[in-house]
Design an enzyme around this catalytic site. Structure first.
Site, PDB file in Angstrom:
ATOM      1  N   HIS A 113       0.896  -1.222   0.102  1.00 54.85           N
ATOM      2  CA  HIS A 113      -0.001  -0.137  -0.013  1.00 54.85           C
ATOM      3  C   HIS A 113       0.967   1.227   0.102  1.00 54.85           C
ATOM      4  O   HIS A 113       1.843   1.117   0.530  1.00 54.85           O
ATOM      5  CB  HIS A 113      -0.809   0.041   1.416  1.00 54.85           C
ATOM      6  CG  HIS A 113      -2.026   0.965   1.096  1.00 54.85           C
ATOM      7  ND1 HIS A 113      -1.878   2.136   1.466  1.00 54.85           N
ATOM      8  CD2 HIS A 113      -3.191   0.882   0.633  1.00 54.85           C
ATOM      9  CE1 HIS A 113      -3.066   2.900   1.278  1.00 54.85           C
ATOM     10  NE2 HIS A 113      -3.910   2.088   0.867  1.00 54.85           N
ATOM     11  N   ASP A 161      -8.163  -4.567   0.164  1.00 62.76           N
ATOM     12  CA  ASP A 161      -8.738  -5.234  -0.844  1.00 62.76           C
ATOM     13  C   ASP A 161      -8.404  -6.675  -1.042  1.00 62.76           C
ATOM     14  O   ASP A 161      -9.149  -7.369  -1.776  1.00 62.76           O
ATOM     15  CB  ASP A 161      -8.042  -4.420  -2.225  1.00 62.76           C
ATOM     16  CG  ASP A 161      -8.413  -3.014  -2.542  1.00 62.76           C
ATOM     17  OD1 ASP A 161      -9.519  -3.104  -2.180  1.00 62.76           O
ATOM     18  OD2 ASP A 161      -7.755  -2.213  -2.887  1.00 62.76           O
TER      19      ASP A 161
HETATM   20  N1  ACO Z   1       4.040  -7.495  -5.111  1.00 64.87           N
HETATM   21  C1  ACO Z   1       5.202  -7.588  -5.418  1.00 64.87           C
HETATM   22  N2  ACO Z   1       6.382  -6.739  -5.135  1.00 64.87           N
HETATM   23  C2  ACO Z   1       5.632  -5.348  -4.799  1.00 64.87           C
HETATM   24  C3  ACO Z   1       4.480  -5.408  -4.531  1.00 64.87           C
HETATM   25  C4  ACO Z   1       3.406  -6.346  -4.855  1.00 64.87           C
HETATM   26  N3  ACO Z   1       2.251  -6.470  -4.706  1.00 64.87           N
HETATM   27  N4  ACO Z   1       4.143  -4.169  -4.163  1.00 64.87           N
HETATM   28  C5  ACO Z   1       5.099  -3.406  -4.075  1.00 64.87           C
HETATM   29  N5  ACO Z   1       6.200  -4.057  -4.314  1.00 64.87           N
HETATM   30  C6  ACO Z   1       7.733  -4.004  -4.252  1.00 64.87           C
HETATM   31  C7  ACO Z   1       8.238  -3.380  -5.537  1.00 64.87           C
HETATM   32  O1  ACO Z   1       8.646  -4.057  -6.548  1.00 64.87           O
HETATM   33  C8  ACO Z   1       9.309  -2.399  -4.813  1.00 64.87           C
HETATM   34  O2  ACO Z   1      10.458  -3.419  -4.841  1.00 64.87           O
HETATM   35  P1  ACO Z   1      11.983  -2.663  -4.847  1.00 64.87           P
HETATM   36  O3  ACO Z   1      11.942  -1.712  -3.531  1.00 64.87           O
HETATM   37  O4  ACO Z   1      12.897  -4.046  -4.758  1.00 64.87           O
HETATM   38  O5  ACO Z   1      11.981  -2.070  -6.011  1.00 64.87           O
HETATM   39  C9  ACO Z   1       8.750  -2.068  -3.467  1.00 64.87           C
HETATM   40  O6  ACO Z   1       8.023  -3.513  -3.304  1.00 64.87           O
HETATM   41  C10 ACO Z   1       8.060  -0.790  -3.328  1.00 64.87           C
HETATM   42  O7  ACO Z   1       6.756  -0.777  -4.267  1.00 64.87           O
HETATM   43  P2  ACO Z   1       6.657   0.659  -4.728  1.00 64.87           P
HETATM   44  O8  ACO Z   1       5.752   0.518  -6.063  1.00 64.87           O
HETATM   45  O9  ACO Z   1       7.738   1.571  -4.670  1.00 64.87           O
HETATM   46  O10 ACO Z   1       5.459   1.106  -3.516  1.00 64.87           O
HETATM   47  P3  ACO Z   1       4.271   2.043  -3.678  1.00 64.87           P
HETATM   48  O11 ACO Z   1       4.104   2.602  -2.306  1.00 64.87           O
HETATM   49  O12 ACO Z   1       4.466   3.048  -4.708  1.00 64.87           O
HETATM   50  O13 ACO Z   1       3.093   1.036  -4.306  1.00 64.87           O
HETATM   51  C11 ACO Z   1       1.316  -0.165  -4.539  1.00 64.87           C
HETATM   52  C12 ACO Z   1       1.917   0.812  -3.440  1.00 64.87           C
HETATM   53  C13 ACO Z   1       0.782   0.616  -5.950  1.00 64.87           C
HETATM   54  C14 ACO Z   1      -0.213  -0.427  -3.888  1.00 64.87           C
HETATM   55  C15 ACO Z   1       1.987  -1.392  -4.687  1.00 64.87           C
HETATM   56  O14 ACO Z   1       2.274  -2.161  -3.532  1.00 64.87           O
HETATM   57  C16 ACO Z   1       0.957  -2.364  -5.612  1.00 64.87           C
HETATM   58  O15 ACO Z   1       1.164  -2.404  -6.821  1.00 64.87           O
HETATM   59  N6  ACO Z   1       0.309  -3.352  -5.204  1.00 64.87           N
HETATM   60  C17 ACO Z   1      -0.481  -4.207  -6.035  1.00 64.87           C
HETATM   61  C18 ACO Z   1      -1.719  -3.535  -6.253  1.00 64.87           C
HETATM   62  C19 ACO Z   1      -2.611  -3.280  -4.806  1.00 64.87           C
HETATM   63  O16 ACO Z   1      -3.073  -4.172  -4.413  1.00 64.87           O
HETATM   64  N7  ACO Z   1      -3.333  -2.299  -5.029  1.00 64.87           N
HETATM   65  C20 ACO Z   1      -4.258  -1.805  -3.808  1.00 64.87           C
HETATM   66  C21 ACO Z   1      -3.763  -0.757  -2.981  1.00 64.87           C
HETATM   67  S1  ACO Z   1      -5.013  -0.596  -1.791  1.00 64.87           S
HETATM   68  C22 ACO Z   1      -6.447   0.697  -2.434  1.00 64.87           C
HETATM   69  O17 ACO Z   1      -5.945   1.366  -3.281  1.00 64.87           O
HETATM   70  C23 ACO Z   1      -7.364   0.787  -1.509  1.00 64.87           C
END
Ligand code: ACO
Length: 427
Positions: free
Chosen positions: A306, A362
């Site tokens: 998140h 979610d």
């Molecule tokens: N699966 C695998 N790796 C992940 C995931 C995931 N779901 N989420 C983040 N990471 C990793 C990234 O690859 C990154 O790795 P690195 O540091 O080695 O490059 C690290 O974790 C940080 O990720 P960011 O994308 O920088 O984190 P950010 O805070 O920008 O993203 C987000 C948050 C968009 C929710 C992300 O975790 C994601 O895409 N999750 C899956 C989609 C999802 O479930 N969205 C719902 C959010 S809840 C809502 O909107 C109510």
């Protein structure tokens, strides 16, 4: 009050006021920076920008805290109802019992939608996405209630807020009935908000529907957990569109459009689609976990991580218990079993532990909706039903803020310098 911040640009020092919120959040007020220095701040995705001051919702992502009007969501989901929490966020305080009774009564009374609007459902293809239908019909309501905007009286706004919360669930249920070719089931004055929604969704002239109190309880909790989440994409859309003094119903329609995106409210649909893919592949969930960890692959585990919560999503913590209770009744579903395996393995995996990636709301909401019999395409619609009081509260707060201006960010232009027009024959 902290000291002013000092910013030195091209040798000149600019003093910028600072402010501290009631929970210790700190900000540098840059409102006068461009006028004084010619500089703007650049912050795509608004990761570091406060767009407003707000007294509605407090989130601490590091500690996993979420409170509406100061009250922790753990208490609200245990002791309150969706109607009461709606009143709490809209009015700023818990309603007295007579106010709550009256609100609950008018919520039911206003749940009907205009017949012309209902008939317009037949102008959509039966397989239209229900978010498209919901957004269109809410926008259509602006045609029935054209004069509700930032200049409206408190009474007019109160009526519109009730109308929107009441009618959204009816539109949602009607769009489902239309998609499966069944007759519409009208709201009943004898049922509460969530009971009415489930009844409008699942009862039919030939098959009565027995309302299951565990499902009603689970739905109430889910709706409460989604009521508000401060300045997220759809709430910011609400404020931005509303700041032009657009009609309230049309600003809500814009928020619905924002919510539909898979990076926002569409994520719970992505969770169920991912679980179905895992199931159809016949592979072990662990293979998908490995794929999500592989940096050469863009696949991410839907429902984990998140932007704000770098700790357990407090909404996920609350709903996880409810999920287990409901699943005991429908545990045979293979997708639900895959979900449980996935969660268990992820929580023990170093990749996810180090990056503070926990299941988000979610992940569980999709599972619960499925157990209730709600089709996957409707999940984001359920999110919209829950978020409605939050959007309206954000809008109300914005229009009553005397410092509010039309939302209009700046940019840093990085295109061509002045270039002369080339006639087509010379290109
Ligand atoms: N699966 C695998 N790796 C992940 C995931 C995931 N779901 N989420 C983040 N990471 C990793 C990234 O690859 C990154 O790795 P690195 O540091 O080695 O490059 C690290 O974790 C940080 O990720 P960011 O994308 O920088 O984190 P950010 O805070 O920008 O993203 C987000 C948050 C968009 C929710 C992300 O975790 C994601 O895409 N999750 C899956 C989609 C999802 O479930 N969205 C719902 C959010 S809840 C809502 O909107 C109510």
């Amino acid at each position: 009050m902290a000291d002013n911040a000092k910013l030195i640009i091209e040798g000149t020092t600019y003093e910028l006021p600072t402010l501290i919120g009631t929970e210790g959040e700190k900000a540098v007020d840059i409102r006068k920076l461009r006028g004084a220095s010619g500089y703007v701040t650049l912050d795509s995705g608004y990761m570091n920008t406060g767009s407003c001051e707000s007294a509605i919702t407090f989130i601490n992502g590091e500690e996993g805290i979420l409170r509406y009007r100061g009250i922790p969501i753990e208490q609200l989901t245990e002791k309150s109802s969706f109607a009461e929490v709606s009143k709490l966020v809209l009015d700023g305080e818990l309603p007295k019992s007579d106010v709550l009774d009256e609100f609950s009564r008018v919520l039911t009374e206003n749940a009907m939608i205009p017949e012309e609007l209902k008939n317009s459902l037949y102008n959509f293809p039966a397989d239209a996405h229900p978010m498209s239908v919901l957004g269109s019909l809410i926008f259509g309501l602006a045609g029935f209630y054209p004069h509700v905007d930032a200049t409206s009286s408190e009474d007019e706004i109160r009526t519109a807020a009730t109308n929107l919360i009441a009618k959204t669930s009816t539109i949602a249920a009607f769009s489902y009935k239309r998609s499966i070719g069944e007759p519409f089931v009208y709201p009943s004055k004898d049922l509460g908000y969530s009971e009415n929604f489930l009844n409008m969704m699942f009862s039919s002239p030939v098959n009565g529907y027995e309302i299951d109190s565990d499902m009603v309880e689970a739905l109430e909790k889910l709706l409460i957990l989604h009521v508000d989440h401060e300045q997220n994409c759809s709430a910011s859309t609400m404020r931005l569109v509303g700041s032009s003094h657009a009609n309230l119903y049309s600003a809500v329609a814009a928020s619905i459009a924002a919510l539909w995106g898979p990076l926002h409210g569409g994520a719970n649909q992505s969770v169920m689609e991912m679980l179905a893919t895992i199931h159809q592949s016949g592979k072990d969930p662990a293979d998908f976990i490995e794929m999500a960890k592989d940096k050469s692959n863009s696949f991410r585990l839907a429902g984990f991580g998140h932007r704000v919560y770098k700790n357990y999503d407090p909404r996920a913590r609350v709903i996880k218990g409810t999920c287990r209770k409901v699943l005991e009744k429908s545990a045979k579903d293979p997708l639900l079993q895959i979900a449980m395996q996935l969660e268990e393995q992820v929580l023990q995996d170093d990749y996810f532990i180090q990056r503070k990636l926990y299941p988000n709301v979610d992940f569980y909401s999709g599972i619960l909706y499925k157990a209730m019999g709600i089709p996957t395409e409707m999940f984001t619609v359920l999110f919209a039903i829950g978020r409605m009081p939050g959007w309206i509260s954000q809008w109300k707060e914005m229009i009553s803020d005397p410092t509010n201006k039309i939302g209009r960010p700046r940019q840093i232009y990085n295109g061509n310098n002045k270039t002369d027009y080339t006639p087509v024959e010379n290109r």
